[in-house]
Design a protein around this motif. Structure first.
Motif, PDB file in Angstrom:
ATOM      1  N   UNK A  87       0.825  -1.210   0.000  1.00  0.00           N
ATOM      2  CA  UNK A  87       0.000   0.000   0.000  1.00  0.00           C
ATOM      3  C   UNK A  87       0.863   1.266   0.000  1.00  0.00           C
ATOM      4  N   UNK A  88       0.253   2.346  -0.486  1.00  0.00           N
ATOM      5  CA  UNK A  88       0.920   3.653  -0.467  1.00  0.00           C
ATOM      6  C   UNK A  88       0.049   4.620   0.324  1.00  0.00           C
ATOM      7  N   UNK A  89       0.704   5.611   0.887  1.00  0.00           N
ATOM      8  CA  UNK A  89       0.012   6.637   1.680  1.00  0.00           C
ATOM      9  C   UNK A  89       0.289   7.978   1.014  1.00  0.00           C
ATOM     10  N   UNK A  90      -0.762   8.751   0.779  1.00  0.00           N
ATOM     11  CA  UNK A  90      -0.544  10.051   0.146  1.00  0.00           C
ATOM     12  C   UNK A  90      -0.116  11.059   1.213  1.00  0.00           C
TER      13      UNK A  90
ATOM     14  N   UNK B 153      -4.740   8.471  -6.247  1.00  0.00           N
ATOM     15  CA  UNK B 153      -6.042   8.319  -6.909  1.00  0.00           C
ATOM     16  C   UNK B 153      -7.110   9.261  -6.344  1.00  0.00           C
ATOM     17  N   UNK B 154      -6.901   9.781  -5.139  1.00  0.00           N
ATOM     18  CA  UNK B 154      -7.914  10.662  -4.531  1.00  0.00           C
ATOM     19  C   UNK B 154      -7.670  12.129  -4.873  1.00  0.00           C
ATOM     20  N   UNK B 155      -6.446  12.637  -4.664  1.00  0.00           N
ATOM     21  CA  UNK B 155      -6.222  14.086  -4.827  1.00  0.00           C
ATOM     22  C   UNK B 155      -5.305  14.416  -6.009  1.00  0.00           C
ATOM     23  N   UNK B 156      -4.787  13.381  -6.639  1.00  0.00           N
ATOM     24  CA  UNK B 156      -3.941  13.512  -7.841  1.00  0.00           C
ATOM     25  C   UNK B 156      -2.565  14.113  -7.577  1.00  0.00           C
ATOM     26  N   UNK B 157      -2.232  14.356  -6.295  1.00  0.00           N
ATOM     27  CA  UNK B 157      -0.872  14.848  -6.001  1.00  0.00           C
ATOM     28  C   UNK B 157       0.130  13.724  -6.258  1.00  0.00           C
TER      29      UNK B 157
ATOM     30  N   UNK C 242      -4.839   9.728   2.025  1.00  0.00           N
ATOM     31  CA  UNK C 242      -5.582   8.564   1.534  1.00  0.00           C
ATOM     32  C   UNK C 242      -4.606   7.418   1.224  1.00  0.00           C
ATOM     33  N   UNK C 243      -5.052   6.187   1.534  1.00  0.00           N
ATOM     34  CA  UNK C 243      -4.236   5.001   1.249  1.00  0.00           C
ATOM     35  C   UNK C 243      -4.710   4.368  -0.049  1.00  0.00           C
ATOM     36  N   UNK C 244      -3.770   3.830  -0.813  1.00  0.00           N
ATOM     37  CA  UNK C 244      -4.138   3.191  -2.077  1.00  0.00           C
ATOM     38  C   UNK C 244      -3.188   2.035  -2.337  1.00  0.00           C
ATOM     39  N   UNK C 245      -3.504   1.251  -3.377  1.00  0.00           N
ATOM     40  CA  UNK C 245      -2.636   0.126  -3.757  1.00  0.00           C
ATOM     41  C   UNK C 245      -2.045   0.448  -5.112  1.00  0.00           C
ATOM     42  N   UNK C 246      -0.833   0.973  -5.149  1.00  0.00           N
ATOM     43  CA  UNK C 246      -0.243   1.375  -6.429  1.00  0.00           C
ATOM     44  C   UNK C 246       0.039   0.149  -7.297  1.00  0.00           C
TER      45      UNK C 246
END
Ligand code: BJW
Length: 233
Positions: free
Chosen positions: A114-117, A137-141, A122-126
């Protein structure tokens, strides 16, 4: 063994060693190959993000080449068969407990997959390397970091862990050196609350003397044997 109703299990790098994942503090382990201050602290990440992202990208890619071992599978078997409450807490950032069949795993030091922005949290699975700076994927940063807990950061879900420790009648520590807090202090928390304490590790750990019982040997042998003991009561 007395009948048990609430067990807390803490696992560390030793549980994944027989799957081929390097531990941290062994001769030739991860902390001999990389300076901990450089790759496992927020300050190291601020100094050289490419070094840190590359280190975790490499370890995430290596997960594809390894498989769960008998210790992971035995703990999943225990989760399925034990009729009491079980909390499996791991310090490991690999996903071998899940791939071994465990469905409820508390990753107190985070997860490699997982990655953390750093911008929105927000957490995501790159699906690719973080060193390529994919967008959140949430804020596009372009501010994704590995979702792992570095020195000086607060491990995850500590309230849930301490609540379980105060209710446990058995605390078991598997394959960890007992060198890193707060996990290294769980044995004392559990004991204060009246739990029995057991350590299963390749060799005596820094905290072996704190346990009621300490057994030495490889996790792939000791863990299935211990799980059979628990389920046969
Ligand atoms: C086998 C085997 C086989 C091999 N079968 N066994 C001074 C005093 C006290 C504390 C501090 C202090 N100064 C700073 C601190 C706090 C600091 C800390 O503990 N530092 C110590 C170095 C002293 N801790 C923190 O900063 C933590 N945060 C924190 O404390 O926040 C404040 C807080 C306050 C109150 C409550 C709660 C919080 C954060 C710690 C984050 C650790 N992060 C890492 C990296 C994660 C990402 C990554 O993977 O890269 O986590 S460091 C690394 O160590 C990783 C591991 O999870 C962790 C533990 O390692 P582990 O699993 O024990 O591995 P090894 O290699 O050490 O041991 C393996 C064992 O397996 C050995 O014993 C082998 O014998 C055995 N083994 N083969 C069975 N086949």
């Amino acid at each position: 063994m007395a009948e048990l109703s609430r067990i807390v299990i803490l696992t560390g790098a030793g549980v994944s060693a027989e799957s081929g994942i390097d531990t941290f503090r062994a001769a030739g382990g991860l902390w001999e190959q990389h300076r901990v201050e450089d790759v496992a602290t927020p300050e190291g990440f601020a100094r050289d993000p490419d070094l840190v992202l590359g280190f975790y990208d490499m370890r995430r890619a290596a997960l594809e080449k390894v498989k769960p071992n008998a210790a992971h599978r035995a703990l999943a078997h225990l989760e399925r068969e034990f009729s009491g409450e079980l909390l499996l807490v791991t310090q490991n950032v690999d996903d071998l407990h899940e791939r071994g069949g465990s469905t409820d795993v508390l990753h107190m030091h985070g997860e490699l997959r997982r990655a953390l922005c750093a911008s929105c949290g927000v957490r995501s699975e790159p699906d690719g390397p973080l060193i390529d700076r994919p967008q959140c994927p949430a804020c596009e940063a372009k501010a994704l970091r590995p979702d792992v807990v570095w020195f000086g950061e607060m491990p995850y879900q500590m309230e849930r862990i301490y609540a379980a420790l105060t209710r446990a009648d058995l605390f078991v520590s598997l394959g960890t050196s007992g060198a890193v807090y707060p996990a290294a202090g769980f044995v004392q928390e559990a004991k204060l609350a009246g739990a029995e304490t057991l350590e299963l590790n390749l060799e005596p750990s820094e905290g072996s003397h704190l346990f009621d019982e300490s057994r030495q040997g490889p996790a792939g042998t000791l863990v299935p044997r211990w799980v059979d003991e628990v389920l046969s009561v």
